[in-house]
Design a protein around this motif. Structure first.
Motif, short mmCIF file in Angstrom:
data_model
loop_
_atom_site.label_atom_id
_atom_site.label_comp_id
_atom_site.label_asym_id
_atom_site.label_seq_id
_atom_site.Cartn_x
_atom_site.Cartn_y
_atom_site.Cartn_z
N ASP A 1 0.85 -1.18 0.00
CA ASP A 1 0.00 0.00 0.00
C ASP A 1 0.90 1.24 0.00
N GLY A 2 0.89 1.97 -1.10
CA GLY A 2 1.79 3.11 -1.28
C GLY A 2 1.67 4.20 -0.22
N PRO A 3 0.47 4.74 0.02
CA PRO A 3 0.34 5.81 1.01
C PRO A 3 0.73 5.36 2.43
N THR A 4 0.42 4.13 2.77
CA THR A 4 0.71 3.64 4.13
C THR A 4 2.19 3.37 4.32
N PHE A 5 2.92 3.15 3.24
CA PHE A 5 4.35 2.86 3.37
C PHE A 5 5.11 4.00 4.03
N ARG A 6 4.59 5.21 3.94
CA ARG A 6 5.28 6.34 4.59
C ARG A 6 5.39 6.10 6.10
N HIS A 7 4.38 5.48 6.70
CA HIS A 7 4.42 5.20 8.13
C HIS A 7 5.40 4.06 8.43
N ILE A 8 5.47 3.09 7.54
CA ILE A 8 6.43 2.00 7.67
C ILE A 8 7.84 2.57 7.58
N LEU A 9 8.08 3.43 6.61
CA LEU A 9 9.40 4.02 6.42
C LEU A 9 9.79 4.92 7.60
N PRO B 1 -0.15 10.77 12.03
CA PRO B 1 -0.80 12.09 12.10
C PRO B 1 -2.00 12.05 13.04
N ASP B 2 -2.38 13.22 13.52
CA ASP B 2 -3.59 13.32 14.36
C ASP B 2 -4.79 12.82 13.57
N GLY B 3 -5.66 12.11 14.24
CA GLY B 3 -6.87 11.63 13.61
C GLY B 3 -6.66 10.43 12.69
N PHE B 4 -5.54 9.75 12.81
CA PHE B 4 -5.26 8.58 11.96
C PHE B 4 -6.34 7.53 12.16
N LYS B 5 -6.85 6.99 11.06
CA LYS B 5 -7.97 6.04 11.15
C LYS B 5 -7.73 4.72 10.41
N GLU B 6 -6.68 4.58 9.67
CA GLU B 6 -6.47 3.39 8.84
C GLU B 6 -5.66 2.32 9.57
N TRP B 7 -6.13 1.97 10.75
CA TRP B 7 -5.42 1.02 11.60
C TRP B 7 -5.32 -0.37 10.98
N ASN B 8 -6.39 -0.84 10.37
CA ASN B 8 -6.38 -2.18 9.78
C ASN B 8 -5.39 -2.28 8.62
N ILE B 9 -5.30 -1.24 7.82
CA ILE B 9 -4.34 -1.24 6.71
C ILE B 9 -2.93 -1.23 7.26
N ILE C 1 1.59 -0.77 17.02
CA ILE C 1 0.31 -0.36 16.42
C ILE C 1 -0.85 -0.79 17.30
N ILE C 2 -0.81 -2.03 17.77
CA ILE C 2 -1.89 -2.54 18.63
C ILE C 2 -1.97 -1.74 19.92
N THR C 3 -0.81 -1.46 20.52
CA THR C 3 -0.76 -0.68 21.77
C THR C 3 -1.31 0.73 21.55
N GLU C 4 -0.88 1.37 20.46
CA GLU C 4 -1.33 2.74 20.18
C GLU C 4 -2.82 2.77 19.87
N ARG C 5 -3.31 1.77 19.15
CA ARG C 5 -4.74 1.72 18.82
C ARG C 5 -5.57 1.60 20.09
#
Length: 173
Positions: A93-101, A112-120, A137-141
């Motif tokens: 997933d291209g847009p989500t890779f920024r968080h991985i990187l 970012p504030d208001g992040f909602k794409e937890w499953n992706i 990710i699980i802890t932050e969610r």
């Protein structure tokens, strides 16, 4: 008059995080790699992509894997194909890779504030085999869900009725 003095730099900070200055001192053998992740383009240092050697990216971009042997002989690491512009193509997933990187660069989860794409995001962490990121990710969610619930407070409307909703609490002095 400005005086500069040399200072010995610690390799790691005391809290276990990487020294932020290490980012500006890449190894002499380090190189920039251009990536095409699901049609989104990124550039990263090889050392960033291989920071977690057991991850998928660590296996793909690590040169040390070329010399590992199995019982049947030499094992070649997985190889990412290259697109027409010689960028390594990763079918993620291209847009989500920024968080991985960002996780690979800073060793922490930055969203970012208001992040909602937890499953992706969790699916991508699993895809790249970044188990520590998955745990973060699980802890932050879970933390976010608690914060979201605590933002709802009951308010009395003055007529013996209580309403549940989002209200800003303003301190009075």
């Amino acid at each position: 008059m400005i005086t500069l003095r040399a200072q010995k730099i610690r390799p790691a900070l005391s809290d276990g995080l990487l020294n932020p200055l290490d980012h500006f001192r890449p190894a002499l053998s380090d190189e920039l790699l251009n990536l095409n992740v699901g049609g989104h383009f990124y550039t990263a240092l090889r050392s960033t992509l291989t920071r977690y050697p057991d991850s998928m990216l660590g296996l793909i971009f690590s040169s040390s894997n070329l010399s590992k042997k199995s019982k049947t002989g030499f094992v070649e690491p997985p190889v990412a194909p290259q697109d027409d512009n010689n960028r390594y193509y990763i079918d993620g997933d291209g847009p989500t890779f920024r968080h991985i990187l960002n996780y690979l660069r800073r060793s922490r989860l930055i969203l970012p504030d208001g992040f909602k794409e937890w499953n992706i995001l969790i699916a991508e962490a699993e895809f790249y085999q970044l188990t520590d990121l998955g745990k973060l990710i699980i802890t932050e969610r879970r933390r976010q869900k608690k914060v979201d619930v605590s933002n709802y407070i009951a308010r009395h409307d003055g007529f013996n009725n209580w309403k549940l909703g989002r209200y800003q609490i303003v301190p009075s002095f």
